[in-house]
Design an enzyme around this catalytic site. Sequence first.
Site, mmCIF file in Angstrom:
data_model
loop_
_atom_site.group_PDB
_atom_site.id
_atom_site.type_symbol
_atom_site.label_atom_id
_atom_site.label_comp_id
_atom_site.label_asym_id
_atom_site.label_seq_id
_atom_site.Cartn_x
_atom_site.Cartn_y
_atom_site.Cartn_z
ATOM 1 N N ASP A 1 0.821 -1.225 0.000
ATOM 2 C CA ASP A 1 0.000 0.000 0.000
ATOM 3 C C ASP A 1 0.849 1.265 0.000
ATOM 4 O O ASP A 1 0.334 2.357 -0.222
ATOM 5 C CB ASP A 1 -0.928 0.013 1.226
ATOM 6 C CG ASP A 1 -1.989 -1.062 1.113
ATOM 7 O OD1 ASP A 1 -2.258 -1.524 -0.011
ATOM 8 O OD2 ASP A 1 -2.554 -1.450 2.156
ATOM 9 N N LYS B 1 -5.854 -2.620 -7.256
ATOM 10 C CA LYS B 1 -6.193 -1.917 -6.011
ATOM 11 C C LYS B 1 -7.387 -0.989 -6.285
ATOM 12 O O LYS B 1 -8.073 -1.152 -7.275
ATOM 13 C CB LYS B 1 -4.970 -1.154 -5.494
ATOM 14 C CG LYS B 1 -3.840 -2.077 -5.066
ATOM 15 C CD LYS B 1 -4.262 -2.925 -3.872
ATOM 16 C CE LYS B 1 -3.245 -3.969 -3.510
ATOM 17 N NZ LYS B 1 -3.744 -4.953 -2.573
HETATM 18 C C1 S3P Z 1 -5.107 -5.623 3.278
HETATM 19 C C2 S3P Z 1 -4.323 -6.387 2.455
HETATM 20 C C3 S3P Z 1 -3.747 -5.870 1.197
HETATM 21 C C4 S3P Z 1 -3.738 -4.351 1.165
HETATM 22 C C5 S3P Z 1 -5.057 -3.790 1.597
HETATM 23 C C6 S3P Z 1 -5.388 -4.203 3.011
HETATM 24 C C7 S3P Z 1 -5.659 -6.248 4.493
HETATM 25 O O1 S3P Z 1 -4.522 -6.325 0.114
HETATM 26 O O2 S3P Z 1 -3.397 -3.895 -0.116
HETATM 27 O O3 S3P Z 1 -5.052 -2.372 1.525
HETATM 28 O O4 S3P Z 1 -6.142 -5.513 5.369
HETATM 29 O O5 S3P Z 1 -5.627 -7.463 4.586
HETATM 30 P P1 S3P Z 1 -4.316 -7.779 -0.558
HETATM 31 O O6 S3P Z 1 -4.692 -8.804 0.412
HETATM 32 O O7 S3P Z 1 -5.207 -7.777 -1.751
HETATM 33 O O8 S3P Z 1 -2.875 -7.828 -0.938
#
Ligand code: S3P
Length: 459
Positions: free
Chosen positions: A342, A369
């Site tokens: 992120d 995203k």
């Molecule tokens: C998150 C995991 C990440 C991240 C998102 C929040 C989480 O996504 O990019 O902003 O809280 O588990 P991904 O699981 O798709 O990598």
Amino acid sequence: MGFFVVKPISSVNGVIILPGDKSIACRSVIISAITASKTTIENFPANKDCLYAVGVFKKLGIKVEKNLNKGKPSIIVSGKGLYGFNKPKGPIFVGDSGTILRLVLGVLAGQSFKVGLTAGRSLSQRPMRRVTEPLRSMGARIKAKGKRPACRQAGKKAKLEEYPPLIIQGGGLRSITYKMPVASAQVKSAVLLAGLYAKGSTKVIEPIKTRDHTERMLKLFKADLKILRNTIVIKGARELVSPHKIYIPGDISSASFFLVLASILPNSRIRIRNVSLNPSRLGIIKALKRMGANIKTQNSYLPGRQAKPKTQNYEPMGDLLVKSSTLKGIKVRRADIPSLIDELPILMVAACYAKGKSIFEGVNELRVKETDRIKSMSENLSKMGASIEAVRARGAENIVIRGVKELIGSRVSSFGDHRTAMSMIIAGLNAKDRTLIDDIGCINKSFPNFLSILNLLIK
Ligand code: S3P
């Protein structure tokens, strides 16, 4: 539509405390809701995603008291145990939070009723097959209304992707061993939460370690969970036990904007108090330090190692002290990407202001995203005079940035994405001339008081 104007500034100084970590806060609501007692959640962030998390569980019949207007924001969740939800009257709208939708699917997979889940415009464009597939193999029945070929993802075969709205009918789950094809904490968490409802032990194997907030919180709530390197095993069919009070440490993703700003501006010094220092999220600090940033960790607390603060006993936290520095370009390898996924947009800004070349390898996930962040950041930073290129090599997408002397203010777009918007504000604060950004309302998704905290640091 009005543009937000960013005027260059000369330095930032001060001490700040940030709202609670969004990932940890979302999990705290979900896990408290499926535990049969009251849990007070302190430093709960009043951002849009977390408020949607509360709204979803209210629709499922969980009482949540909110005290968000005072200096010490908190909520109290009166959970009803693993099977205490009421079947909602209609579909539940989850807003634009991928974390909420994907994790809630995990707990709904264990319920014996059918429920529809609808999402906002941006989340309705994001892939869901990564969670629907493993949950189906555990026995949940899930229908996706949106089905179409996957959006452009390098190196992936074009199979039919699934998008919200979704309908899930859960119940009667069996345990599985799931080798995750994609490094995603959301997918891992959905399967682990479903594992709470399955007979036997559910095993999840990660290709690269991702944030482990779900594992930490499940352990805090006395789940039977074991971790051996990249494998997590959870035993199902047993109720959780609430610790009654938890404190959400400050959000390191929100901190990253200030870490970069104080690094690239001269004569700057910021202390950020009580930030989450979870090792699986420290990629941004490690990368900035390798670039030459002057960042120190102070007053840090590690669970189990020191006397416990009253309400914080599951996630490491501490203060971050950052001072101006001269940055140089670095290479970030694919294996480190999940620990700073992120923070890549703001790291791209740092790379523009660094001396030499930076390479970010294997950043494919940025395409899916809140917006396509390779596109949003490349387009915006190029307009400001940056040298930024997206390069494909053997199925991986890499970003190559060559530092420039200065960025020049320009008209850019948030693309409706909170992290693109905040990154471009930071880029603009150190640029020559004004930067105009359209639609920065999207910042409310994660950090509604970003601008007021930023203004505290500007003299
Ligand atoms: C998150 C995991 C990440 C991240 C998102 C929040 C989480 O996504 O990019 O902003 O809280 O588990 P991904 O699981 O798709 O990598």
